[in-house]
Design an enzyme around this catalytic site. Sequence first.
Site, short mmCIF file in Angstrom:
data_model
loop_
_atom_site.label_atom_id
_atom_site.label_comp_id
_atom_site.label_asym_id
_atom_site.label_seq_id
_atom_site.Cartn_x
_atom_site.Cartn_y
_atom_site.Cartn_z
N ASP A 251 -5.47 8.53 1.58
CA ASP A 251 -5.40 7.96 3.23
C ASP A 251 -5.44 9.12 3.98
O ASP A 251 -5.91 9.11 5.14
CB ASP A 251 -4.25 6.97 3.19
CG ASP A 251 -4.34 5.67 3.17
OD1 ASP A 251 -5.32 5.18 2.17
OD2 ASP A 251 -3.88 4.89 4.05
N ASP B 196 -3.59 7.78 -4.31
CA ASP B 196 -3.70 6.63 -3.26
C ASP B 196 -3.14 7.22 -2.01
O ASP B 196 -3.90 7.08 -0.68
CB ASP B 196 -2.69 5.22 -3.77
CG ASP B 196 -2.97 3.94 -2.82
OD1 ASP B 196 -3.87 4.08 -2.14
OD2 ASP B 196 -2.37 3.05 -3.35
N TYR C 52 1.57 2.71 -11.02
CA TYR C 52 1.05 1.32 -10.90
C TYR C 52 0.56 0.75 -12.10
O TYR C 52 0.04 -0.51 -12.19
CB TYR C 52 -0.48 1.23 -9.95
CG TYR C 52 -0.39 1.76 -8.45
CD1 TYR C 52 0.95 2.25 -8.16
CD2 TYR C 52 -1.39 1.95 -7.74
CE1 TYR C 52 0.81 2.80 -6.79
CE2 TYR C 52 -1.47 2.44 -6.56
CZ TYR C 52 -0.25 2.85 -6.18
OH TYR C 52 -0.30 3.36 -4.88
N ASP D 165 3.39 17.61 -2.22
CA ASP D 165 3.57 17.81 -0.74
C ASP D 165 2.78 18.70 -0.14
O ASP D 165 2.13 18.91 1.02
CB ASP D 165 5.05 17.76 -0.43
CG ASP D 165 5.77 18.74 -1.60
OD1 ASP D 165 5.12 19.22 -2.62
OD2 ASP D 165 7.01 19.06 -1.68
N LYS E 257 4.15 16.63 -9.14
CA LYS E 257 5.23 16.95 -8.41
C LYS E 257 6.31 17.19 -9.53
O LYS E 257 7.32 16.38 -10.08
CB LYS E 257 5.76 15.57 -7.65
CG LYS E 257 7.19 16.15 -6.82
CD LYS E 257 6.86 17.03 -5.78
CE LYS E 257 8.09 17.44 -4.98
NZ LYS E 257 8.06 18.38 -4.08
N1 GGG Z 1 -10.57 -2.29 -0.35
C1 GGG Z 1 -9.88 -2.60 -1.26
C2 GGG Z 1 -8.49 -2.93 -0.78
O1 GGG Z 1 -8.07 -4.12 -0.50
N2 GGG Z 1 -7.55 -2.01 -0.70
C3 GGG Z 1 -6.32 -2.17 -0.22
C4 GGG Z 1 -5.28 -1.75 -1.19
O2 GGG Z 1 -4.10 -1.48 -0.88
N3 GGG Z 1 -5.48 -0.95 -2.27
C5 GGG Z 1 -4.45 -0.23 -3.06
C6 GGG Z 1 -5.36 0.28 -4.29
O3 GGG Z 1 -6.28 0.97 -3.98
O4 GGG Z 1 -4.57 0.44 -5.35
#
Ligand code: GGG
Length: 347
Positions: A246, A242, A135, A218, A185
């Site tokens: 999730d 990231d 990023y 993975d 990875k």
């Molecule tokens: N709560 C923060 C938010 O809007 N997260 C959405 C998102 O896509 N975040 C990307 C990241 O955490 O790098």
Amino acid sequence: MKSYSIALIPGDGIGRDVTAAAWTVLETVAHHSGFAVTGTEFPWSCKFYKETGRMMSEDGIETLRGFDAILLGAVGWPAEVPDSVSLHGLLLPIRKAFVQYANIRPHRLLPGVTGPLRKENFDILCIRENTEGEYSGAGGRVHQGTREEVAVETSIFTRAGVERILRFGFEQAGARRGKLASVTKSNAQKYSMVFWDEITRKLAAEYADVEVTSYHVDALAARMIMAPESLDVLVASNLFGDILTDIGAAIQGGLGYAASANINPDRSAPSMFEPVHGSAPDIAHLGIANPIATIWSGAMMLEHLGETAAAGRIMKALEATTARGIGTTAGKDKTDTITAAIVAALS
Ligand code: GGG
């Protein structure tokens, strides 16, 4: 009386609903605990971008620098502003400018919350590198719009950046159950991820009390679902962290429970606290967003500010509320109902 100045950035969509809820809880716990919190709200959001052409004001970073901490809701309104613009205009610049290199995300089930797995006995802390890696925003496009178009996006991994996040991971593991999973990875990404693995091995010698295992991302993703109880602390790059968080959010019942802290460990600038979830335009302003992730993030903020007892009070109130079945089923309880139950449990 001790007072903390907090910058509030509700942002977009449900970010506004959940930040208001968390602020009510924070003011209440501060009142009961003998300190004060003063909030200053900033309108920075996609709406602000539509009005000004910027996601935050020009002096936004310098303005935020003077606060003790930042509480953020959610960023993004893709119908009007591309997500790449909103993310790179607000959230990512704050993380980078304030060297919030450790993004901490806890994944465990709150009492009364049923996750999708047939397991309840997991407690994972994910540490995501938060300022570089995939990023970094390094790249470009040439010959745009033509058949010859080329898009390049370069991941940046610095020795300083990798070493500090790994050290942070080792320290967190040492303070918990002593197990660190370092995620890469490196079979496929033979420069940056081999570099990460080498630094992991070098640091392991300094942290004899921590058992470190290197996983490919993975395999680790599968392990989070098949054997989450085998994991303690994970440390991963920006993108991998990231994605893995999730999965973490999913196994803890959903994004409504996933809290996070963007920490500047040496405290040279404010840290920022936010739910993992985004702005959820489909349920924005319906009053049904789950505020628990943001309230939990607020507890992490108080912990960081040294108000450990107050942070513990919030977590106890949260757990008592979900144990009563409030806030445990998506869409069943209104944001206000969940917030009121947590506030009542604080008294
Ligand atoms: N709560 C923060 C938010 O809007 N997260 C959405 C998102 O896509 N975040 C990307 C990241 O955490 O790098």
